[in-house]
Design a protein around this motif. Structure first.
Motif, PDB file in Angstrom:
ATOM      1  N   PRO A 154      14.970  93.142  57.468  1.00 32.55           N
ATOM      2  CA  PRO A 154      14.460  93.910  56.317  1.00 32.55           C
ATOM      3  C   PRO A 154      14.112  93.063  55.106  1.00 32.55           C
ATOM      4  O   PRO A 154      13.210  93.435  54.347  1.00 32.55           O
ATOM      5  CB  PRO A 154      15.595  94.891  56.011  1.00 32.55           C
ATOM      6  N   SER A 155      14.780  91.933  54.885  1.00 31.68           N
ATOM      7  CA  SER A 155      14.458  91.089  53.724  1.00 31.68           C
ATOM      8  C   SER A 155      13.027  90.579  53.779  1.00 31.68           C
ATOM      9  O   SER A 155      12.414  90.297  52.745  1.00 31.68           O
ATOM     10  CB  SER A 155      15.416  89.902  53.645  1.00 31.68           C
ATOM     11  N   GLN A 156      12.493  90.431  54.983  1.00 32.59           N
ATOM     12  CA  GLN A 156      11.151  89.891  55.157  1.00 32.59           C
ATOM     13  C   GLN A 156      10.093  90.979  55.335  1.00 32.59           C
ATOM     14  O   GLN A 156       8.934  90.679  55.632  1.00 32.59           O
ATOM     15  CB  GLN A 156      11.147  88.922  56.340  1.00 32.59           C
ATOM     16  N   CYS A 157      10.485  92.224  55.116  1.00 35.76           N
ATOM     17  CA  CYS A 157       9.535  93.332  55.221  1.00 35.76           C
ATOM     18  C   CYS A 157       8.491  93.213  54.110  1.00 35.76           C
ATOM     19  O   CYS A 157       8.840  93.122  52.935  1.00 35.76           O
ATOM     20  CB  CYS A 157      10.282  94.662  55.097  1.00 35.76           C
ATOM     21  N   PRO A 158       7.204  93.205  54.435  1.00 33.46           N
ATOM     22  CA  PRO A 158       6.173  93.112  53.393  1.00 33.46           C
ATOM     23  C   PRO A 158       6.252  94.287  52.418  1.00 33.46           C
ATOM     24  O   PRO A 158       6.564  95.410  52.811  1.00 33.46           O
ATOM     25  CB  PRO A 158       4.856  93.145  54.188  1.00 33.46           C
ATOM     26  N   ASP A 159       5.971  94.024  51.161  1.00 32.97           N
ATOM     27  CA  ASP A 159       5.956  95.092  50.160  1.00 32.97           C
ATOM     28  C   ASP A 159       4.982  96.183  50.585  1.00 32.97           C
ATOM     29  O   ASP A 159       3.866  95.903  51.043  1.00 32.97           O
ATOM     30  CB  ASP A 159       5.542  94.536  48.795  1.00 32.97           C
ATOM     31  N   GLY A 160       5.416  97.408  50.455  1.00 33.26           N
ATOM     32  CA  GLY A 160       4.585  98.543  50.842  1.00 33.26           C
ATOM     33  C   GLY A 160       4.812  99.010  52.259  1.00 33.26           C
ATOM     34  O   GLY A 160       4.296 100.063  52.660  1.00 33.26           O
ATOM     35  N   GLN A 161       5.601  98.245  53.045  1.00 33.08           N
ATOM     36  CA  GLN A 161       5.861  98.611  54.435  1.00 33.08           C
ATOM     37  C   GLN A 161       7.291  99.113  54.650  1.00 33.08           C
ATOM     38  O   GLN A 161       7.715  99.315  55.784  1.00 33.08           O
ATOM     39  CB  GLN A 161       5.612  97.404  55.341  1.00 33.08           C
ATOM     40  N   GLU A 162       8.020  99.328  53.570  1.00 33.12           N
ATOM     41  CA  GLU A 162       9.407  99.755  53.688  1.00 33.12           C
ATOM     42  C   GLU A 162       9.546 101.086  54.437  1.00 33.12           C
ATOM     43  O   GLU A 162      10.458 101.247  55.268  1.00 33.12           O
ATOM     44  CB  GLU A 162      10.054  99.854  52.306  1.00 33.12           C
ATOM     45  N   GLU A 163       8.662 102.023  54.159  1.00 37.38           N
ATOM     46  CA  GLU A 163       8.748 103.328  54.827  1.00 37.38           C
ATOM     47  C   GLU A 163       8.557 103.192  56.332  1.00 37.38           C
ATOM     48  O   GLU A 163       9.267 103.832  57.124  1.00 37.38           O
ATOM     49  CB  GLU A 163       7.701 104.286  54.249  1.00 37.38           C
ATOM     50  N   ASN A 164       7.611 102.362  56.735  1.00 43.84           N
ATOM     51  CA  ASN A 164       7.404 102.133  58.167  1.00 43.84           C
ATOM     52  C   ASN A 164       8.613 101.466  58.804  1.00 43.84           C
ATOM     53  O   ASN A 164       8.978 101.776  59.945  1.00 43.84           O
ATOM     54  CB  ASN A 164       6.149 101.280  58.391  1.00 43.84           C
ATOM     55  N   PHE A 165       9.251 100.556  58.077  1.00 44.14           N
ATOM     56  CA  PHE A 165      10.442  99.896  58.617  1.00 44.14           C
ATOM     57  C   PHE A 165      11.561 100.908  58.814  1.00 44.14           C
ATOM     58  O   PHE A 165      12.259 100.893  59.839  1.00 44.14           O
ATOM     59  CB  PHE A 165      10.895  98.777  57.664  1.00 44.14           C
ATOM     60  N   VAL A 166      11.744 101.791  57.849  1.00 47.29           N
ATOM     61  CA  VAL A 166      12.768 102.832  57.982  1.00 47.29           C
ATOM     62  C   VAL A 166      12.453 103.742  59.167  1.00 47.29           C
ATOM     63  O   VAL A 166      13.346 104.105  59.943  1.00 47.29           O
ATOM     64  CB  VAL A 166      12.884 103.647  56.680  1.00 47.29           C
ATOM     65  N   THR A 167      11.187 104.106  59.313  1.00 40.74           N
ATOM     66  CA  THR A 167      10.779 104.940  60.450  1.00 40.74           C
ATOM     67  C   THR A 167      11.111 104.251  61.766  1.00 40.74           C
ATOM     68  O   THR A 167      11.645 104.868  62.700  1.00 40.74           O
ATOM     69  CB  THR A 167       9.265 105.230  60.386  1.00 40.74           C
TER      70      THR A 167
END
Length: 278
Positions: free
Chosen positions: A109-122
């Motif tokens: 998660p630390s390397q998740c691109p900005d704006g992609q947090e919702e997709n990562f949670v999904t």
């Protein structure tokens, strides 16, 4: 991603990871063809021979499912769903898992691109809902995202430290502030099997050379953690990267056993409970 009609999913019988991807495709109304590696052995073997270099084999054989849209091959439920959610955008933070038997890793998660947090949670929600135990690895950045992910059922976390802030930035593409790392450590401590660890991995040096950490790297990492946690008695693991893990060995031979003893004594200057955990 290309035309969804071109998707082929290569599966194995009774494969929980395959069922997770199939459920996601059905939920999104995405059409696909299925090739079972046993029932459709000839077709699968042709695909495997053609794409052998792109397909990973774990100690138990080929990891399923495999996904192809005619342009890209993805393997494993994490990488496939990440690609279906946002194309190749999440490749930096969703990689191959080195866990088997109901567990999945390769999620950063630390390397998740900005704006992609919702997709990562999904993504994490789908993996967990499908029955997998999800293991996250953080470098201390994006604690707000980590906090959200840890609310998902059966999620676990490891916090990796590799040296000082400059070394961390070279390895992970960024480094946490002391405040971010403090928040992350507090979250890790709140998980029963959460772990803060010195990950003894190859580090980049001047001139493009890679080498195992030096004593000073271990001291700097422990100092940074101790300052953030404000707790010298924080449990702290020292774990070496091995050829079986997803981390790149950078052509180095296995870490000498005596190096771990050096890292332990160095770390105990700041974290009294530092110990070797393989």
């Amino acid at each position: 991603m290309e035309d969804p009609m071109s998707i082929t999913l290569y599966t194995a019988p009774d494969c929980i990871r395959c069922k997770i991807v199939k459920a996601f495709l059905a939920e999104r109304g995405i059409a696909y063809d299925t090739v079972d590696f046993k029932a459709d052995a000839q077709e699968f073997n042709t695909f495997y021979r053609t794409n052998r270099k792109a397909i990973y084999r774990n100690p138990e054989g080929v990891e399923f499912p495999l996904f192809s849209d005619g342009q890209v091959i993805k393997q494993g439920s994490g990488e496939i769903i990440a690609y279906l959610l946002s194309g190749r955008t999440l490749e930096a933070c969703v990689t191959r898992s080195d866990m088997l038997h109901g567990k999945i890793a390769g999620l950063y998660p630390s390397q998740c691109p900005d704006g992609q947090e919702e997709n990562f949670v999904t993504l994490v929600n789908r993996l967990s809902a499908g029955g997998l135990q999800v293991w996250l690895q953080t470098d201390g950045r994006k604690p707000a995202l980590l906090e959200q992910l840890l609310q998902v059922k059966d999620t676990h976390v490891i916090c990796n430290v590799v040296g000082d802030a400059a070394t961390t930035a070279k390895v992970f593409g960024g480094a946490p502030s002391i405040e971010e790392l403090a928040k992350t450590i507090a979250l890790v401590k709140g998980v029963a099997d959460g772990q803060v660890r010195f990950l003894a991995m190859p580090l980049p040096r001047e001139g493009g050379v890679w080498s195992w950490p030096e004593r000073a790297d271990a001291v700097a990492a422990a100092k940074m953690v101790a300052e953030a946690a404000g707790q010298p008695t924080l449990p702290y693991a020292i774990t070496p990267v091995t050829a079986e893990m997803v981390w790149d060995m950078r052509g180095l031979e296995a870490l000498p056993e005596q190096n771990l003893l050096v890292y332990r004594s160095a770390s105990r200057q700041h974290l009294f409970k530092a110990d070797i955990v393989k």
